[in-house]
Design an enzyme around this catalytic site. Structure first.
Site, PDB file in Angstrom:
ATOM      1  N   CYS B 233       0.874  -1.181   0.000  1.00 52.38           N
ATOM      2  CA  CYS B 233       0.000   0.000   0.000  1.00 52.38           C
ATOM      3  C   CYS B 233       0.904   1.222   0.000  1.00 52.38           C
ATOM      4  O   CYS B 233       1.750   1.358  -0.885  1.00 52.38           O
ATOM      5  CB  CYS B 233      -0.970  -0.016   1.181  1.00 52.38           C
ATOM      6  SG  CYS B 233      -0.180  -0.021   2.802  1.00 52.38           S
ATOM      7  N   ARG B 238      -2.155  -0.850   5.533  1.00 51.41           N
ATOM      8  CA  ARG B 238      -3.364  -1.319   4.854  1.00 51.41           C
ATOM      9  C   ARG B 238      -3.092  -2.666   4.189  1.00 51.41           C
ATOM     10  O   ARG B 238      -3.968  -3.525   4.112  1.00 51.41           O
ATOM     11  CB  ARG B 238      -3.825  -0.293   3.803  1.00 51.41           C
ATOM     12  CG  ARG B 238      -4.475   0.940   4.419  1.00 51.41           C
ATOM     13  CD  ARG B 238      -4.851   1.964   3.345  1.00 51.41           C
ATOM     14  NE  ARG B 238      -3.694   2.686   2.830  1.00 51.41           N
ATOM     15  CZ  ARG B 238      -3.746   3.577   1.839  1.00 51.41           C
ATOM     16  NH1 ARG B 238      -4.896   3.826   1.237  1.00 51.41           N
ATOM     17  NH2 ARG B 238      -2.659   4.205   1.443  1.00 51.41           N
TER      18      ARG B 238
END
Lengths: 103, 282
Positions: B233, B238
């Protein structure tokens, strides 16, 4: 304010001096249930196709803020006081949006 | 793989507050949420100041991890339940660290702080006093961590999954939309990476989607189940969430998280970058 991490910064704090509002598309506003601001609501920024883009938690005064891009966005608020949506068309600069939630 | 061995529900968590050998740990980048109220008995870990090396760009090494867990009063045989804000991003990142350093019993609280909050479950401001332990970690498990050269070698041959938002993937935004956009690195994505935003793996209340929904999501997006996978990410948290979905929930055997992610890759000299909504050519 951190741009090292990806976590949402404190909502309701003044815009950091490094933010150029002539370049940024800021979407900010307050979540309310009736007339009362809702603290701790989860505000989700959805793009024009309804796709999730970002999420923040409102400040004690119910405030939220996103750095988006010109176009159409939907704000969806989830809270213990209920949920609500608002769809807005925004441009560069600071765009104020109100979101109401109800059970 | 059974969900019960990697996830706990909010109901389970509420029933197990105060249980022997169960330690709740709230992990966030901004720990003011913990200070304002947390699951009773939970200790906090500050992602930025406690899980990152203060000097080098890397996370804590084995000795630093051991010192941290000893200080927090966590023992090697404790069942650690991690949760946090931001849809468990930083909790999932911490989960990945616990796995990297070989902790046996670790779970993620499904839905994290958000579901707990929306359910109206109890919070306290009391900070628990846990006696220090003498925590011993294992050597880092390199099989779940990818470095930049692994990513370059994977272009066009392995699954690369970019879990940022579609606008970050295409290069229209440099960062998630709750952050200012001025960054030094080039926008775009690693060529041949498919776009599967982390958020597609989660329900609105922050819980993970079902295994059936997850499998369909990644297959429809073009994952080849016979090949190894690297998720990335912007800074790796994430993608820890997606690593959790692929490796821990779906049980794909070879899945690595590229924690350098776009803030590293997008700053490298001489590497290929693709712009726009399509994966691009190798």
């Amino acid at each position: 304010m951190s741009i090292d991490g990806c976590g949402a910064p404190e909502q309701g704090a003044p815009l950091p001096a490094s933010v150029d509002v002539a370049k940024e598309t800021v979407i900010s506003g307050v979540v309310r249930a009736g007339d009362a601001p809702v603290e701790g609501a989860y505000v989700r920024l959805l793009d024009s196709t309804g796709e999730f883009t970002a999420e923040v938690v409102t400040s004690p005064a119910g405030e939220f803020r996103f750095f988006a891009a010109p176009g159409t966005w939907t704000l969806r608020a989830l809270s213990r006081a209920g949920n609500g949506d608002a769809t807005v068309s925004v441009d560069r600069g600071i765009n104020q949006v109100a979101v109401s939630v109800a059970a | 793989m059974s969900r019960d061995s990697v996830l706990v529900t909010a109901d389970w968590a509420e029933k197990n507050i105060g249980a022997d050998n169960v330690v709740f740990v709230e992990v966030d980048e901004d720990t003011t949420a913990y200070d304002g109220g947390h699951i009773p008995g939970a200790v906090k870990i500050d992602w930025k100041t406690e899980l990152q090396d203060p000097v080098r760009r890397d996370f804590v090494n084995k000795q630093q991890f051991e010192a941290l867990l000893s200080r927090k009063g966590i023992a090697g045989d404790d069942l650690v339940v991690l949760y946090g804000g931001n849809n468990n991003w930083f909790a999932a990142y911490a989960y990945w660290y616990f796995k990297l350093y070989g902790h046996e019993q670790v779970r993620l609280l499904d839905g994290g702080r958000k579901k707990w909050e929306l359910d109206g479950r109890p919070y306290t401001k009391d900070v628990p006093a846990r006696p220090a332990t003498n925590y011993v970690a294992k050597e880092q498990d390199g099989s779940i961590r990818a470095f930049r050269d692994d990513v370059l070698a994977a272009i066009g041959s392995h699954n690369l999954v970019d879990v940022r938002s579609p606008d970050e993937y295409a290069g229209r935004l440099n960062a998630p939309a709750h952050l200012p956009q001025e960054q030094s690195q080039r926008p775009g994505h690693v060529p041949t990476a498919i776009s599967v935003p982390w958020s597609k793996a989660a329900n609105e209340d922050g819980t993970f989607k079902s295994d059936e929904e997850l499998r369909k999501l990644y297959l429809d997006a073009g994952i080849d189940e016979s090949k190894p996978t690297i998720a990335y990410c912007r800074i790796g948290e994430r993608s820890s969430h997606t690593w959790f979905a692929l490796h821990e929930l779906l049980g794909y055997s070879d899945v690595r998280n590229y924690d350098g992610s776009w803030t590293e890759y997008g700053s490298l000299v001489g590497v290929p970058v693709a712009l726009g909504d399509e994966p691009g050519e190798a």
